[in-house]
Design a protein around this motif. Sequence first.
Motif, PDB file in Angstrom:
ATOM      1  N   PRO A 195       0.847  -1.210   0.000  1.00  0.00           N
ATOM      2  CA  PRO A 195       0.000   0.000   0.000  1.00  0.00           C
ATOM      3  C   PRO A 195       0.872   1.246   0.000  1.00  0.00           C
ATOM      4  O   PRO A 195       1.902   1.299   0.683  1.00  0.00           O
ATOM      5  N   TYR A 196       0.474   2.235  -0.778  1.00  0.00           N
ATOM      6  CA  TYR A 196       1.213   3.497  -0.773  1.00  0.00           C
ATOM      7  C   TYR A 196       0.928   4.226   0.540  1.00  0.00           C
ATOM      8  O   TYR A 196      -0.235   4.461   0.891  1.00  0.00           O
ATOM      9  N   PRO A 197       1.984   4.567   1.293  1.00  0.00           N
ATOM     10  CA  PRO A 197       1.779   5.236   2.591  1.00  0.00           C
ATOM     11  C   PRO A 197       1.451   6.712   2.393  1.00  0.00           C
ATOM     12  O   PRO A 197       2.349   7.553   2.326  1.00  0.00           O
ATOM     13  N   GLU A 198       0.197   7.027   2.286  1.00  0.00           N
ATOM     14  CA  GLU A 198      -0.198   8.408   2.021  1.00  0.00           C
ATOM     15  C   GLU A 198       0.208   9.311   3.192  1.00  0.00           C
ATOM     16  O   GLU A 198      -0.268   9.150   4.305  1.00  0.00           O
ATOM     17  N   ILE A 199       1.113  10.222   2.893  1.00  0.00           N
ATOM     18  CA  ILE A 199       1.622  11.173   3.881  1.00  0.00           C
ATOM     19  C   ILE A 199       1.274  12.575   3.404  1.00  0.00           C
ATOM     20  O   ILE A 199       1.413  12.888   2.218  1.00  0.00           O
ATOM     21  N   ARG A 200       0.811  13.413   4.301  1.00  0.00           N
ATOM     22  CA  ARG A 200       0.520  14.790   3.912  1.00  0.00           C
ATOM     23  C   ARG A 200       1.781  15.435   3.342  1.00  0.00           C
ATOM     24  O   ARG A 200       2.872  15.280   3.908  1.00  0.00           O
ATOM     25  N   PRO A 201       1.667  16.140   2.225  1.00  0.00           N
ATOM     26  CA  PRO A 201       2.858  16.744   1.607  1.00  0.00           C
ATOM     27  C   PRO A 201       3.459  17.878   2.426  1.00  0.00           C
ATOM     28  O   PRO A 201       4.542  18.360   2.102  1.00  0.00           O
ATOM     29  N   TYR A 202       2.774  18.284   3.476  1.00  0.00           N
ATOM     30  CA  TYR A 202       3.300  19.373   4.305  1.00  0.00           C
ATOM     31  C   TYR A 202       3.492  18.902   5.746  1.00  0.00           C
ATOM     32  O   TYR A 202       2.784  18.032   6.245  1.00  0.00           O
ATOM     33  N   LEU A 203       4.484  19.478   6.397  1.00  0.00           N
ATOM     34  CA  LEU A 203       4.754  19.178   7.799  1.00  0.00           C
ATOM     35  C   LEU A 203       3.898  20.044   8.697  1.00  0.00           C
ATOM     36  O   LEU A 203       3.304  19.562   9.669  1.00  0.00           O
ATOM     37  N   ILE A 204       3.811  21.327   8.368  1.00  0.00           N
ATOM     38  CA  ILE A 204       3.029  22.290   9.149  1.00  0.00           C
ATOM     39  C   ILE A 204       2.228  23.149   8.179  1.00  0.00           C
ATOM     40  O   ILE A 204       2.745  23.566   7.128  1.00  0.00           O
ATOM     41  N   LYS A 205       0.972  23.434   8.553  1.00  0.00           N
ATOM     42  CA  LYS A 205       0.138  24.287   7.717  1.00  0.00           C
ATOM     43  C   LYS A 205      -0.554  25.304   8.605  1.00  0.00           C
ATOM     44  O   LYS A 205      -1.303  24.949   9.509  1.00  0.00           O
ATOM     45  N   LEU A 206      -0.258  26.574   8.354  1.00  0.00           N
ATOM     46  CA  LEU A 206      -0.880  27.663   9.091  1.00  0.00           C
ATOM     47  C   LEU A 206      -1.577  28.570   8.088  1.00  0.00           C
ATOM     48  O   LEU A 206      -0.965  29.462   7.489  1.00  0.00           O
TER      49      LEU A 206
ATOM     50  N   THR B  99      29.183  15.835  -1.224  1.00  0.00           N
ATOM     51  CA  THR B  99      28.010  15.979  -0.357  1.00  0.00           C
ATOM     52  C   THR B  99      26.682  16.070  -1.103  1.00  0.00           C
ATOM     53  O   THR B  99      25.620  15.948  -0.497  1.00  0.00           O
ATOM     54  N   VAL B 100      26.730  16.293  -2.406  1.00  0.00           N
ATOM     55  CA  VAL B 100      25.503  16.482  -3.190  1.00  0.00           C
ATOM     56  C   VAL B 100      24.526  15.314  -3.079  1.00  0.00           C
ATOM     57  O   VAL B 100      23.302  15.529  -3.038  1.00  0.00           O
ATOM     58  N   PRO B 101      25.006  14.049  -3.030  1.00  0.00           N
ATOM     59  CA  PRO B 101      24.051  12.929  -2.948  1.00  0.00           C
ATOM     60  C   PRO B 101      23.098  13.005  -1.756  1.00  0.00           C
ATOM     61  O   PRO B 101      22.003  12.428  -1.819  1.00  0.00           O
ATOM     62  N   ILE B 102      23.480  13.709  -0.698  1.00  0.00           N
ATOM     63  CA  ILE B 102      22.570  13.829   0.451  1.00  0.00           C
ATOM     64  C   ILE B 102      21.303  14.551   0.025  1.00  0.00           C
ATOM     65  O   ILE B 102      20.179  14.086   0.268  1.00  0.00           O
ATOM     66  N   GLY B 103      21.463  15.696  -0.634  1.00  0.00           N
ATOM     67  CA  GLY B 103      20.306  16.444  -1.109  1.00  0.00           C
ATOM     68  C   GLY B 103      19.524  15.691  -2.167  1.00  0.00           C
ATOM     69  O   GLY B 103      18.291  15.720  -2.185  1.00  0.00           O
ATOM     70  N   LEU B 104      20.250  14.985  -3.055  1.00  0.00           N
ATOM     71  CA  LEU B 104      19.570  14.212  -4.093  1.00  0.00           C
ATOM     72  C   LEU B 104      18.692  13.127  -3.480  1.00  0.00           C
ATOM     73  O   LEU B 104      17.535  12.948  -3.864  1.00  0.00           O
ATOM     74  N   GLY B 105      19.274  12.382  -2.522  1.00  0.00           N
ATOM     75  CA  GLY B 105      18.522  11.307  -1.895  1.00  0.00           C
ATOM     76  C   GLY B 105      17.307  11.818  -1.138  1.00  0.00           C
ATOM     77  O   GLY B 105      16.200  11.279  -1.270  1.00  0.00           O
ATOM     78  N   LEU B 106      17.492  12.872  -0.355  1.00  0.00           N
ATOM     79  CA  LEU B 106      16.372  13.431   0.401  1.00  0.00           C
ATOM     80  C   LEU B 106      15.314  14.010  -0.530  1.00  0.00           C
ATOM     81  O   LEU B 106      14.109  13.925  -0.266  1.00  0.00           O
ATOM     82  N   GLY B 107      15.762  14.603  -1.645  1.00  0.00           N
ATOM     83  CA  GLY B 107      14.815  15.134  -2.615  1.00  0.00           C
ATOM     84  C   GLY B 107      13.929  14.048  -3.193  1.00  0.00           C
ATOM     85  O   GLY B 107      12.729  14.266  -3.435  1.00  0.00           O
ATOM     86  N   ARG B 108      14.492  12.849  -3.410  1.00  0.00           N
ATOM     87  CA  ARG B 108      13.695  11.733  -3.920  1.00  0.00           C
ATOM     88  C   ARG B 108      12.681  11.253  -2.883  1.00  0.00           C
ATOM     89  O   ARG B 108      11.583  10.821  -3.249  1.00  0.00           O
ATOM     90  N   ILE B 109      13.031  11.352  -1.613  1.00  0.00           N
ATOM     91  CA  ILE B 109      12.039  11.042  -0.576  1.00  0.00           C
ATOM     92  C   ILE B 109      10.896  12.043  -0.658  1.00  0.00           C
ATOM     93  O   ILE B 109       9.717  11.691  -0.517  1.00  0.00           O
ATOM     94  N   GLY B 110      11.243  13.310  -0.910  1.00  0.00           N
ATOM     95  CA  GLY B 110      10.212  14.332  -1.086  1.00  0.00           C
ATOM     96  C   GLY B 110       9.315  14.025  -2.274  1.00  0.00           C
ATOM     97  O   GLY B 110       8.088  14.197  -2.212  1.00  0.00           O
ATOM     98  N   ASN B 111       9.915  13.549  -3.386  1.00  0.00           N
ATOM     99  CA  ASN B 111       9.119  13.148  -4.550  1.00  0.00           C
ATOM    100  C   ASN B 111       8.166  12.012  -4.199  1.00  0.00           C
ATOM    101  O   ASN B 111       7.009  11.986  -4.649  1.00  0.00           O
ATOM    102  N   PHE B 112       8.649  11.075  -3.388  1.00  0.00           N
ATOM    103  CA  PHE B 112       7.820   9.934  -2.988  1.00  0.00           C
ATOM    104  C   PHE B 112       6.636  10.398  -2.145  1.00  0.00           C
ATOM    105  O   PHE B 112       5.499   9.967  -2.353  1.00  0.00           O
TER     106      PHE B 112
END
Length: 262
Positions: free
Chosen positions: A3-14, A130-143
């Motif tokens: 199952p796709y783990p549906e996560i809100r795309p935002y951490l905080i919303k004001l 160090t660039v792969p850190i941002g690349l990897g985290l960015g892909r988590i954001g895409n997910f």
Amino acid sequence: MLPYPEIRPYLIKLGPVQIRWYGLMYLIGFVSSYYLVKYQLKRRSIVIKSEDLENLYLFTVSGLIVGARLGYALFYNFGYYLSNPLEAFAVWHGGMSFHGGLIGAITGGFIFCRRKNIDFLMLCDMVSVTVPIGLGLGRIGNFINAELFGRVTDVPWAMVFPGGGHLPRHPSQLYEFFLEGVVLFGIMWFIKDTLSTRRGALTSLFVILYGVFRITVEFFREPDPQLGMLAGILTMGQLLSSVMILVGAAGLTISLKAHARA
């Protein structure tokens, strides 16, 4: 199928203000890169003022954003932006290209280092580690955003993505996180001391390895709908990454030959 783990795309919303996971991931990546570059400078007893290093990142990130947007307009949707040129400035509508961003980041960093008379290739090598850190985290954001998902498949770990139809697909964002993030960072960090005296070698190696990993993952990633497969065999990402590999191989050869002559 998982199952796709549906996560809100935002951490905080004001109200209308949101802190989104995607942006937070890249912020963590930039901050991590900054401190790891400071660590490398200190370890090698190289003195660069903190103010200069901060401004370097300002130039680099600015170049990355401009290059990523222009790269997307040029490589992925040229006809549309040619007819609607003002849309190229509407970054909030989405559409960024890694390859364009890389060119923009390198250009921004080069301009700053030239103005400050700082060794560009030396810093480029340190940053590339160090660039792969941002690349990897960015892909988590895409997910989390359920974007850039993979092709239809029947593998046991396939997922049905919101916006991706009712058929299960490869979670290709996670493949990219692993290869472009975890594996690439591990290789670059492990080999950084070995190649530290060969100016430009680490940057070239990063370009080669990213190109190889990106080409690999593109076999599982859904092609851009407005482009599809180029000549029926390659995606735009694979074509651009192939050019990256050639450029990286040329750079690595030049770097190693220059070191051998020294």
